[in-house]
Design a protein around this motif. Structure first.
Motif, PDB file in Angstrom:
ATOM      1  N   LEU A   1       0.867  -1.171   0.000  1.00 12.68           N
ATOM      2  CA  LEU A   1       0.000   0.000   0.000  1.00 12.68           C
ATOM      3  C   LEU A   1       0.902   1.219   0.000  1.00 12.68           C
ATOM      4  CD1 LEU A   1      -3.024   0.895   0.203  1.00 12.68           C
ATOM      5  CD2 LEU A   1      -2.614   1.167   2.661  1.00 12.68           C
ATOM      6  N   ALA A   2       0.891   1.951  -1.109  1.00  7.52           N
ATOM      7  CA  ALA A   2       1.743   3.123  -1.255  1.00  7.52           C
ATOM      8  C   ALA A   2       1.034   4.345  -0.694  1.00  7.52           C
ATOM      9  CB  ALA A   2       2.086   3.342  -2.731  1.00  7.52           C
ATOM     10  N   SER A   3       1.695   5.039   0.221  1.00  5.28           N
ATOM     11  CA  SER A   3       1.080   6.175   0.910  1.00  5.28           C
ATOM     12  C   SER A   3       1.504   7.493   0.268  1.00  5.28           C
ATOM     13  CB  SER A   3       1.507   6.166   2.381  1.00  5.28           C
ATOM     14  OG  SER A   3       0.963   7.261   3.076  1.00  5.28           O
ATOM     15  N   VAL A   4       0.517   8.387   0.054  1.00 11.91           N
ATOM     16  CA  VAL A   4       0.800   9.722  -0.473  1.00 11.91           C
ATOM     17  C   VAL A   4       0.089  10.760   0.383  1.00 11.91           C
ATOM     18  CG1 VAL A   4       1.017   8.785  -2.809  1.00 11.91           C
ATOM     19  CG2 VAL A   4      -1.140   9.825  -2.111  1.00 11.91           C
ATOM     20  N   HIS A   5       0.603  12.012   0.308  1.00 14.00           N
ATOM     21  CA  HIS A   5       0.070  13.079   1.144  1.00 14.00           C
ATOM     22  C   HIS A   5      -0.554  14.219   0.353  1.00 14.00           C
ATOM     23  CE1 HIS A   5       1.915  10.896   4.299  1.00 14.00           C
ATOM     24  NE2 HIS A   5       3.144  11.257   4.011  1.00 14.00           N
ATOM     25  N   ASP A   6      -0.464  14.162  -0.971  1.00 14.30           N
ATOM     26  CA  ASP A   6      -1.073  15.207  -1.795  1.00 14.30           C
ATOM     27  C   ASP A   6      -1.293  14.654  -3.192  1.00 14.30           C
ATOM     28  OD1 ASP A   6       1.456  15.351  -3.111  1.00 14.30           O
ATOM     29  OD2 ASP A   6       2.127  16.910  -1.720  1.00 14.30           O
ATOM     30  N   ASP A   7      -1.949  15.449  -4.037  1.00 12.94           N
ATOM     31  CA  ASP A   7      -2.291  14.953  -5.364  1.00 12.94           C
ATOM     32  C   ASP A   7      -1.070  14.791  -6.247  1.00 12.94           C
ATOM     33  OD1 ASP A   7      -4.771  14.051  -6.523  1.00 12.94           O
ATOM     34  OD2 ASP A   7      -4.451  15.559  -8.097  1.00 12.94           O
ATOM     35  N   ALA A   8      -0.059  15.638  -6.053  1.00 13.43           N
ATOM     36  CA  ALA A   8       1.179  15.481  -6.819  1.00 13.43           C
ATOM     37  C   ALA A   8       1.832  14.143  -6.485  1.00 13.43           C
ATOM     38  CB  ALA A   8       2.131  16.635  -6.520  1.00 13.43           C
ATOM     39  N   GLY A   9       1.822  13.784  -5.203  1.00 13.60           N
ATOM     40  CA  GLY A   9       2.360  12.496  -4.800  1.00 13.60           C
ATOM     41  C   GLY A   9       1.562  11.334  -5.366  1.00 13.60           C
ATOM     42  N   PHE A  10       0.246  11.507  -5.455  1.00 15.56           N
ATOM     43  CA  PHE A  10      -0.592  10.467  -6.054  1.00 15.56           C
ATOM     44  C   PHE A  10      -0.205  10.246  -7.511  1.00 15.56           C
ATOM     45  CE2 PHE A  10      -4.170   9.040  -8.538  1.00 15.56           C
ATOM     46  CZ  PHE A  10      -4.680   7.986  -7.792  1.00 15.56           C
ATOM     47  N   GLU A  11      -0.097  11.316  -8.268  1.00 16.46           N
ATOM     48  CA  GLU A  11       0.238  11.196  -9.685  1.00 16.46           C
ATOM     49  C   GLU A  11       1.630  10.603  -9.863  1.00 16.46           C
ATOM     50  OE1 GLU A  11      -1.637  11.389 -12.113  1.00 16.46           O
ATOM     51  OE2 GLU A  11      -3.354  12.607 -11.504  1.00 16.46           O
ATOM     52  N   ALA A  12       2.589  11.038  -9.046  1.00 19.14           N
ATOM     53  CA  ALA A  12       3.944  10.499  -9.141  1.00 19.14           C
ATOM     54  C   ALA A  12       3.963   9.011  -8.832  1.00 19.14           C
ATOM     55  CB  ALA A  12       4.871  11.250  -8.202  1.00 19.14           C
ATOM     56  N   THR A  13       3.233   8.613  -7.801  1.00 19.92           N
ATOM     57  CA  THR A  13       3.194   7.201  -7.425  1.00 19.92           C
ATOM     58  C   THR A  13       2.562   6.358  -8.509  1.00 19.92           C
ATOM     59  OG1 THR A  13       3.183   7.708  -5.067  1.00 19.92           O
ATOM     60  CG2 THR A  13       2.254   5.580  -5.718  1.00 19.92           C
ATOM     61  N   ARG A  14       1.515   6.870  -9.116  1.00 20.71           N
ATOM     62  CA  ARG A  14       0.871   6.126 -10.201  1.00 20.71           C
ATOM     63  C   ARG A  14       1.835   5.928 -11.369  1.00 20.71           C
ATOM     64  NH1 ARG A  14      -5.116   7.747 -11.970  1.00 20.71           N
ATOM     65  NH2 ARG A  14      -4.113   9.711 -12.563  1.00 20.71           N
ATOM     66  N   ARG A  15       2.655   6.942 -11.664  1.00 20.58           N
ATOM     67  CA  ARG A  15       3.647   6.793 -12.731  1.00 20.58           C
ATOM     68  C   ARG A  15       4.734   5.804 -12.337  1.00 20.58           C
ATOM     69  NH1 ARG A  15       3.197  12.449 -12.775  1.00 20.58           N
ATOM     70  NH2 ARG A  15       5.198  12.640 -11.694  1.00 20.58           N
ATOM     71  N   ILE A  16       5.224   5.923 -11.127  1.00 17.54           N
ATOM     72  CA  ILE A  16       6.336   5.076 -10.681  1.00 17.54           C
ATOM     73  C   ILE A  16       5.942   3.603 -10.661  1.00 17.54           C
ATOM     74  CG2 ILE A  16       7.745   4.492  -8.662  1.00 17.54           C
ATOM     75  CD1 ILE A  16       7.637   7.594  -8.036  1.00 17.54           C
ATOM     76  N   MET A  17       4.756   3.325 -10.149  1.00 23.23           N
ATOM     77  CA  MET A  17       4.309   1.944 -10.030  1.00 23.23           C
ATOM     78  C   MET A  17       3.598   1.450 -11.277  1.00 23.23           C
ATOM     79  SD  MET A  17       5.662   1.473  -7.147  1.00 23.23           S
ATOM     80  CE  MET A  17       5.268  -0.266  -6.975  1.00 23.23           C
ATOM     81  N   ALA A  18       3.466   2.327 -12.265  1.00 29.90           N
ATOM     82  CA  ALA A  18       2.898   1.967 -13.568  1.00 29.90           C
ATOM     83  C   ALA A  18       1.553   1.265 -13.449  1.00 29.90           C
ATOM     84  CB  ALA A  18       3.886   1.092 -14.344  1.00 29.90           C
ATOM     85  N   GLY A  19       0.713   1.766 -12.557  1.00 27.65           N
ATOM     86  CA  GLY A  19      -0.641   1.235 -12.431  1.00 27.65           C
ATOM     87  C   GLY A  19      -0.721  -0.154 -11.848  1.00 27.65           C
ATOM     88  N   SER A  20       0.317  -0.609 -11.153  1.00 23.49           N
ATOM     89  CA  SER A  20       0.346  -1.967 -10.616  1.00 23.49           C
ATOM     90  C   SER A  20      -0.807  -2.203  -9.654  1.00 23.49           C
ATOM     91  CB  SER A  20       1.666  -2.202  -9.877  1.00 23.49           C
ATOM     92  OG  SER A  20       1.634  -3.444  -9.216  1.00 23.49           O
ATOM     93  N   ARG A  21      -1.547  -3.280  -9.882  1.00 25.55           N
ATOM     94  CA  ARG A  21      -2.606  -3.650  -8.949  1.00 25.55           C
ATOM     95  C   ARG A  21      -2.028  -4.207  -7.654  1.00 25.55           C
ATOM     96  NH1 ARG A  21      -6.920  -1.100  -9.552  1.00 25.55           N
ATOM     97  NH2 ARG A  21      -8.195  -2.735  -8.611  1.00 25.55           N
ATOM     98  N   ALA A  22      -0.717  -4.476  -7.664  1.00 26.56           N
ATOM     99  CA  ALA A  22      -0.058  -4.957  -6.455  1.00 26.56           C
ATOM    100  C   ALA A  22       0.362  -3.815  -5.542  1.00 26.56           C
ATOM    101  CB  ALA A  22       1.163  -5.798  -6.817  1.00 26.56           C
ATOM    102  N   ALA A  23       0.071  -2.571  -5.942  1.00 25.80           N
ATOM    103  CA  ALA A  23       0.440  -1.422  -5.110  1.00 25.80           C
ATOM    104  C   ALA A  23      -0.656  -0.371  -5.150  1.00 25.80           C
ATOM    105  CB  ALA A  23       1.764  -0.820  -5.580  1.00 25.80           C
ATOM    106  N   PRO A  24      -1.823  -0.668  -4.547  1.00 26.17           N
ATOM    107  CA  PRO A  24      -2.848   0.366  -4.432  1.00 26.17           C
ATOM    108  C   PRO A  24      -2.341   1.509  -3.561  1.00 26.17           C
ATOM    109  CG  PRO A  24      -3.407  -1.528  -3.080  1.00 26.17           C
ATOM    110  CD  PRO A  24      -2.226  -1.927  -3.900  1.00 26.17           C
ATOM    111  N   VAL A  25      -3.076   2.619  -3.582  1.00 25.78           N
ATOM    112  CA  VAL A  25      -2.604   3.852  -2.953  1.00 25.78           C
ATOM    113  C   VAL A  25      -3.520   4.259  -1.804  1.00 25.78           C
ATOM    114  CG1 VAL A  25      -2.136   6.310  -3.341  1.00 25.78           C
ATOM    115  CG2 VAL A  25      -1.540   4.632  -5.104  1.00 25.78           C
ATOM    116  N   SER A  26      -2.908   4.718  -0.712  1.00 24.67           N
ATOM    117  CA  SER A  26      -3.644   5.416   0.332  1.00 24.67           C
ATOM    118  C   SER A  26      -3.269   6.890   0.268  1.00 24.67           C
ATOM    119  CB  SER A  26      -3.328   4.850   1.717  1.00 24.67           C
ATOM    120  OG  SER A  26      -1.966   5.022   2.054  1.00 24.67           O
ATOM    121  N   PHE A  27      -4.221   7.751   0.543  1.00 26.85           N
ATOM    122  CA  PHE A  27      -4.035   9.203   0.421  1.00 26.85           C
ATOM    123  C   PHE A  27      -4.528   9.809   1.727  1.00 26.85           C
ATOM    124  CE2 PHE A  27      -4.788  12.881  -2.841  1.00 26.85           C
ATOM    125  CZ  PHE A  27      -4.463  13.851  -1.898  1.00 26.85           C
TER     126      PHE A  27
END
Length: 273
Positions: A39-65
């Motif tokens: 579970l990848a944790s982010v604190h803002d929308d920029a972090g969300f977008e960066a995480t989505r790019r880094i993990m390339a949409g992996s279903r093995a790494a959903p995001v918490s915000f």
């Protein structure tokens, strides 16, 4: 650890992909090679977008915000609500309370507590409305954890990130909030005695593992000075966490890893499909 199909997958229930990528971009390959679910944790929308790019949409790494209590402001509240409404996130958080006292915002005063409460209650209400788990960050705020136990108990899951507290408090809170999951990371390996006691005492159904990467680096044994072995933690540190957890519980690593994976899937299976 062998990662054949019937081998439990390593679970990193709390890491920061965007911050880890900045210091160790190779972690993405390691994450996939090890078959990690996290579970990848982010604190803002920029972090969300960066995480989505880094993990390339992996279903093995959903995001918490979440809006972090170390910076308890509502600037990202609309983005958080929008992501939750769109189904983009698997959990709300990390959020909660931090009164460690290393900044004015985290020195406990009536004013700072009121601010942190307002930010937390907004996120708690959002988790309630959207049926999402919540990821809690708590430092010197155990009294507030118990104050909110009734509402937290109604959530799908309550993840206590890097739980540092004593076993009696962990067991007491679990009675009040049966959906609680206590996540343990490198502090177990680094000599945190309270965390170790909790990790040994809790039922297997209440355990998760994490790295908080890159923020909890491994350290040398206290007898050797307890110095950081490197400047960051990463996915590869999960094996040491599982090994330490198994030792504390007097169990084999495979059975502990299997229980942790089952707990993670129970909490976040909705985001792994």
């Amino acid at each position: 650890m062998d990662h054949s199909d019937d081998t439990p997958k390593p679970i990193d229930a709390h890491f920061h992909a965007d911050d880890l990528y900045a210091v160790a971009p190779g972690f993405v390959d390691e994450y996939r090679e090890l078959g990690v679910l996290g579970l990848a944790s982010v604190h803002d929308d920029a972090g969300f977008e960066a995480t989505r790019r880094i993990m390339a949409g992996s279903r093995a790494a959903p995001v918490s915000f979440g809006l972090h209590p170390q910076l308890p402001v509502m600037d990202g509240a609309d983005a958080l609500a929008a992501r939750a409404a769109a189904g983009d996130i698997a959990a709300v958080g990390e959020c909660g309370f931090d009164f460690y006292g290393d900044s004015p915002a985290t020195t406990r005063t009536p004013e700072s507590e009121a601010v942190q409460r307002a930010v937390f209650e907004y996120q708690l209400e959002l988790a309630e409305q959207r049926g999402l788990p919540i990821v809690l960050h708590l430092r010197r705020a155990d009294d507030l954890l118990f104050e909110y136990a009734g509402r937290l108990a109604r959530l799908r899951a309550v993840i206590l990130h890097s739980w540092p507290g004593p076993a009696n408090e962990a067991l007491d809170f679990l009675k009040r909030c049966p959906s609680a999951l206590f996540s343990f990371g490198l502090p177990l390996c680094n000599g945190n005695k309270k965390a170790a006691a909790s990790a040994a005492a809790l039922p297997a159904s209440a355990l998760l593992t994490e790295t908080d990467a890159p923020y909890q680096p491994p350290r040398s044994p206290a007898s050797e000075g307890g110095r950081p072995l490197r400047a960051w933690s990463t996915t590869g540190d999960l094996a040491g966490v599982v090994a330490r957890l198994a030792t504390l519980r007097g169990k084999d690593e495979r059975s502990v890893a299997a229980a942790v994976e089952a707990n993670f899937r129970e909490a976040f299976g909705h985001a792994l499909r």
